[in-house]
Design an enzyme around this catalytic site. Structure first.
Site, short mmCIF file in Angstrom:
data_model
loop_
_atom_site.label_atom_id
_atom_site.label_comp_id
_atom_site.label_asym_id
_atom_site.label_seq_id
_atom_site.Cartn_x
_atom_site.Cartn_y
_atom_site.Cartn_z
N ASP A 1 0.75 -1.30 0.07
CA ASP A 1 0.13 -0.19 0.20
C ASP A 1 0.98 1.12 0.29
O ASP A 1 1.66 1.37 0.77
CB ASP A 1 -0.89 0.09 1.39
CG ASP A 1 -1.98 0.88 0.83
OD1 ASP A 1 -2.20 1.37 -0.05
OD2 ASP A 1 -2.47 1.17 2.22
N HIS B 1 2.70 3.42 -9.03
CA HIS B 1 2.43 1.75 -9.09
C HIS B 1 3.77 1.13 -10.02
O HIS B 1 4.70 0.27 -9.52
CB HIS B 1 1.07 1.62 -10.18
CG HIS B 1 0.32 1.81 -9.53
ND1 HIS B 1 -0.60 1.63 -7.67
CD2 HIS B 1 -1.19 2.73 -9.61
CE1 HIS B 1 -1.29 2.41 -7.89
NE2 HIS B 1 -1.50 2.57 -8.95
N LEU C 1 10.98 -20.27 -4.12
CA LEU C 1 9.92 -19.73 -4.44
C LEU C 1 8.92 -19.99 -4.39
O LEU C 1 8.97 -19.67 -5.58
CB LEU C 1 10.25 -17.69 -3.71
CG LEU C 1 9.59 -17.26 -3.48
CD1 LEU C 1 9.16 -17.19 -1.93
CD2 LEU C 1 10.14 -15.93 -4.20
C1 FPP Z 1 -2.06 -0.26 -3.33
O1 FPP Z 1 -1.75 1.20 -3.04
C2 FPP Z 1 -1.63 -0.82 -4.46
C3 FPP Z 1 -1.53 -1.40 -5.27
C4 FPP Z 1 -3.71 -1.10 -5.75
C5 FPP Z 1 -1.56 -1.82 -6.66
C6 FPP Z 1 0.30 -3.09 -6.43
C7 FPP Z 1 0.29 -3.24 -7.78
C8 FPP Z 1 2.17 -2.89 -7.69
C9 FPP Z 1 2.32 -2.64 -6.00
C10 FPP Z 1 2.10 -3.25 -8.94
C11 FPP Z 1 2.21 -5.05 -9.06
C12 FPP Z 1 3.14 -5.08 -9.93
C13 FPP Z 1 2.64 -5.86 -10.34
C14 FPP Z 1 3.38 -6.82 -11.60
C15 FPP Z 1 2.47 -7.54 -9.90
P1 FPP Z 1 -2.43 2.79 -3.35
O2 FPP Z 1 -2.84 3.27 -4.77
O3 FPP Z 1 -3.94 1.82 -2.99
O4 FPP Z 1 -1.84 3.74 -2.88
P2 FPP Z 1 -2.70 5.08 -1.70
O5 FPP Z 1 -3.00 4.31 -0.41
O6 FPP Z 1 -1.61 5.53 -1.52
O7 FPP Z 1 -3.39 5.89 -2.73
#
Ligand code: FPP
Length: 245
Positions: A23, A40, A134
């Site tokens: 997050d 992201h 893994l």
């Molecule tokens: C939450 O942060 C994150 C997500 C909903 C997306 C997570 C995805 C990735 C880390 C990319 C992963 C990539 C692959 C290839 C698996 P948020 O957007 O809710 O952040 P915020 O709460 O600060 O708005």
């Protein structure tokens, strides 16, 4: 990669299965004045580092929450950006995952994903299926309640078709029907960005998990920071409902 892991140094024990709610990508991007999708992207790069650190620290299963059943409520461009990221990474990471012995599996309801996204995911799963160092499980269009509801539907269907005896259904039998049927329960659930909630992630599976909530935003969650979380886990006393010794 370093030879000696932080847990070996501290004499602790590594969790077999770590699950992470990644997050804070949006806030990270906002702080830098960048569009959310850049957060992201940075998050995906960070995931690579955490996967490597997991191998180094003897973790057998790493499960990450990449897109929830509720994330469809985000803007069309953010959803599209995330889907493109999943598709592109599924293609670009295959060689590196294979050379590091990492198997990738996906959980979540694929029926709502675009064909080109789930086809890339399926391809990566089969390209890495013989790896055993893994198991990296990526949750996409995943929700804990949805997982339970879909498992119940499978059981009900099997019972209606006379394939199972309803009297045989118990916790283990039910859990085997989840998307996570191939995984042990998580030992440790980590959430970054300072939020302290489970947000419909592995709700059944984490009944006895240890939790670590860290303030760091996911794109800033370095291997070193991860290792401090692992080190702190190794000092916890897990009793699974039994009395303290
Ligand atoms: C939450 O942060 C994150 C997500 C909903 C997306 C997570 C995805 C990735 C880390 C990319 C992963 C990539 C692959 C290839 C698996 P948020 O957007 O809710 O952040 P915020 O709460 O600060 O708005």
């Amino acid at each position: 990669m370093r030879d000696i892991s932080v847990l070996e140094i501290s004499g602790g024990r590594a969790p077999a299965h770590v699950a992470i709610i990644m997050d804070g990508n949006g806030r990270w991007a906002k702080r830098k004045g960048l569009p959310r999708i850049m957060g992201h992207r940075a998050g995906a790069e960070r995931l690579r580092e955490i996967v490597e650190a997991s191998v180094r620290n003897g973790i057998e299963y790493l499960t990450v929450f990449a897109f929830s059943t509720e994330n469809w409520r985000r803007s069309k461009s953010e959803v599209e950006g995330l889907m493109n990221l999943f598709r592109i990474y599924s293609r670009s990471e295959a060689n590196s995952l294979n050379s590091n012995g990492i198997r990738v599996r996906f959980i979540g309801d694929r029926s709502e994903l675009e064909p080109r996204v789930y086809e890339a995911m399926a391809k990566l799963e089969s390209a890495t299926e013989n790896n055993s160092k893994l198991c990296l499980t990526v949750a996409i269009n995943y929700g804990g309640r949805d997982d339970i509801a879909r498992a119940a539907k499978r059981l009900a269907r099997a019972a209606a078709d006379g394939e199972i005896d309803p009297d045989l259904v118990n916790e283990g039998y039910f859990a085997a029907m989840f998307d996570t049927g191939f995984l042990p329960d998580p030992d440790l659930v980590v959430r970054t960005s300072g939020e302290m909630r489970i947000s419909n992630f592995l709700i059944w599976q984490s009944a006895y998990a240890e939790f670590a909530f860290v303030d760091t935003l996911w794109p800033d969650f370095t291997a070193e920071r991860f290792e401090t979380v692992l080190e702190s886990y190794s000092r916890r006393d897990r009793r699974f409902g039994a009395a303290a010794s």
